[in-house]
Design a protein around this motif. Structure first.
Motif, PDB file in Angstrom:
ATOM      1  N   GLY A 110       0.812  -0.972  -0.132  1.00 41.46           N
ATOM      2  CA  GLY A 110       0.023   0.039   0.071  1.00 41.46           C
ATOM      3  C   GLY A 110       0.785   1.171  -0.042  1.00 41.46           C
TER       4      GLY A 110
ATOM      5  N   GLU B 159      -0.653   4.432   0.907  1.00 45.77           N
ATOM      6  CA  GLU B 159      -1.535   5.565   1.136  1.00 45.77           C
ATOM      7  C   GLU B 159      -0.742   6.542   1.936  1.00 45.77           C
ATOM      8  OE1 GLU B 159      -5.394   5.700   4.443  1.00 45.77           O
ATOM      9  OE2 GLU B 159      -4.352   3.810   4.158  1.00 45.77           O
ATOM     10  N   GLY B 160      -1.068   7.785   1.726  1.00 41.43           N
ATOM     11  CA  GLY B 160      -0.406   8.790   2.574  1.00 41.43           C
ATOM     12  C   GLY B 160       0.931   9.314   2.175  1.00 41.43           C
TER      13      GLY B 160
ATOM     14  N   THR C 266       2.258   0.931   4.004  1.00 39.86           N
ATOM     15  CA  THR C 266       1.644   2.113   4.757  1.00 39.86           C
ATOM     16  C   THR C 266       1.099   1.036   5.799  1.00 39.86           C
ATOM     17  OG1 THR C 266       1.667   3.751   3.346  1.00 39.86           O
ATOM     18  CG2 THR C 266       0.132   3.867   5.131  1.00 39.86           C
TER      19      THR C 266
ATOM     20  N   ARG D 265      -1.177   1.611   9.200  1.00 37.90           N
ATOM     21  CA  ARG D 265      -2.234   2.182   9.807  1.00 37.90           C
ATOM     22  C   ARG D 265      -2.099   2.074  11.339  1.00 37.90           C
ATOM     23  NH1 ARG D 265      -5.513   5.205   6.815  1.00 37.90           N
ATOM     24  NH2 ARG D 265      -6.770   5.773   8.841  1.00 37.90           N
TER      25      ARG D 265
ATOM     26  N   ARG E  44      -0.552   7.046  10.862  1.00 35.44           N
ATOM     27  CA  ARG E  44       0.212   5.987   9.594  1.00 35.44           C
ATOM     28  C   ARG E  44       1.717   6.165   9.907  1.00 35.44           C
ATOM     29  NH1 ARG E  44      -3.810   8.597   6.519  1.00 35.44           N
ATOM     30  NH2 ARG E  44      -2.367  10.187   5.959  1.00 35.44           N
TER      31      ARG E  44
END
Length: 400
Positions: free
Chosen positions: A135, A137-138, A150, A152, A165
């Motif tokens: 991933g 994400e962010g 990533t 969480r 994160r």
């Protein structure tokens, strides 16, 4: 000519390629040790300098914990996947007691088999978990981290409070089966951070050193996690267990070979010296030794030339009394007249003869100069009495 020029150009190119290849091969590989001294991608140098420059009290102890554990001034201890030395059972017990008194332990678990720490893993019941899901994400636009993913934050408590994160490696997570363990962050189906409360303190168990590495320190909330720990107090990065245990040096055979070589050289020189003459043979020189009579005459001549020291005269009497004490048991403190009677009783030597010899010695001592003849006379008299005492002569001191 054109062919020769082409061959020369190809030769130069081949030489350059070989030189570049040697230069590349001689470049040392980047270190993978997660140490604060390692500025490479997998080191912790950037984190250490960041905390230091931001004013946080940080240190890197390079000695074992000991029975007392880390110093009382340390608030957070970071054990970053050490592979050089193993954490002993005594050190693990000291860490457990230190955490229970209010300390914070951040244990970055190594994913490599050689970096496993059995005593820490048994205490926290740590085992390898499932693979993390990929991933991005962010991540900022244009930021690429192909080997990362990533994670969480599931439970924002402790040092993870207010965080969302983390950026970690795309690798296996962790399973912590400690009864008090709580997963704080991870990906779908894989936890990468756990929190274990122990007494008044807590332990953060992280999969790998991803949150502290130089290459991912500035991504997402990785750095904020360390800021939260630095706000609690002094942080110490364990460097002792990154070192390598000193290995006993194998016994070197160099000294043995040197000794053998020296022995061979000496043996060769001996063989050459004994087997080969370095010149014509020389006639054997017959050495004539002086006879004993010559030595006695020389000593007599030396005695005649020398003067008699006064201290030699009373020494005759002292030696005789010592012999009387050793042989006959006559005390040294006994007066001369009583000693004479005791000598007469034991050896048959008349007391008057002994006292006459004693009187002769006194008259000799009264002389201004003692002649060698006088000393020789006294020496013969006392020698005769000593022979009587030892049984080598009859009790007649006047016998010559």
């Amino acid at each position: 000519m054109k062919g020769l020029r082409t061959a020369a150009i190809y030769g130069v190119l081949v030489a350059l390629a070989l030189a570049l290849g040697l230069a590349v091969n001689q470049t040392p590989p980047q270190s993978t040790v997660p140490s604060v001294d390692n500025p490479g991608p997998q080191g912790l140098r950037a984190l250490y300098l960041y905390l230091q420059e931001s004013g946080a009290p940080v240190s890197a102890p390079r000695e074992a914990f000991g029975e007392a554990g880390p110093p009382s001034s340390v608030r957070t201890l970071v054990v970053a996947a050490p592979a050089g030395r193993s954490v002993s059972e005594e050190e693990a017990d000291a860490l457990r007691q230190w955490v229970s008194r209010g300390g914070t332990l951040v244990y970055l678990v190594s994913r490599e088999p050689k970096g496993k720490q059995p005593h820490l893993d048994d205490w926290l019941q740590v085992s390898s978990g499932p693979l993390s899901s990929p991933g991005s994400e962010g991540l900022p636009e244009g930021e690429k981290d192909l080997t990362g993913t990533t994670a969480r934050v599931w439970v924002p408590v402790g040092a993870a409070r207010g965080l969302e994160r983390f950026r970690v490696s795309l690798d296996r997570g962790l399973v912590v089966e400690h009864p008090e363990a709580v997963p704080l962050a991870g990906t779908k189906g894989a936890a990468v951070m756990w929190r274990v409360p122990v007494g008044q303190g807590e332990v953060y168990v992280l999969a790998g050193v991803d949150l502290a590495e130089n290459r991912r320190l500035e991504l997402l909330d990785n750095l904020r996690f360390w800021d939260a720990l630095a706000a609690r107090g002094p942080i110490a990065f364990d460097e002792y267990h990154h070192g390598v245990e000193p290995r006993p040096e194998p016994p070197s055979a160099r000294a043995l070979w040197v000794f053998v070589a020296q022995g061979l050289v000496v043996g060769l020189l001996y063989a050459v010296s004994r087997g080969t003459r370095f010149g014509p043979p020389r006639p054997l020189v017959v050495e004539k030794h002086r006879s004993a009579v010559e030595y006695v005459r020389s000593l007599g001549w030396l005695a005649r030339r020398s003067k008699v020291e006064r201290e030699l005269v009373p020494e005759l009497a002292r030696q005789l009394r010592r012999r009387m004490h050793e042989r006959l048991g006559i005390p040294l403190t006994l007066p001369e007249d009583e000693a004479a009677r005791a000598l007469e009783h034991t050896c048959g030597l008349p007391a008057a003869d002994y006292l006459a010899v004693r009187e002769d010695l006194s008259r000799t001592l009264d002389q201004r100069d003692i002649r060698p003849g006088d000393y020789a006379r006294l020496a013969r008299q006392y020698a005769r009495i000593e022979e009587i005492i030892t049984g080598r002569a009859a009790a007649d001191p006047r016998a010559e």
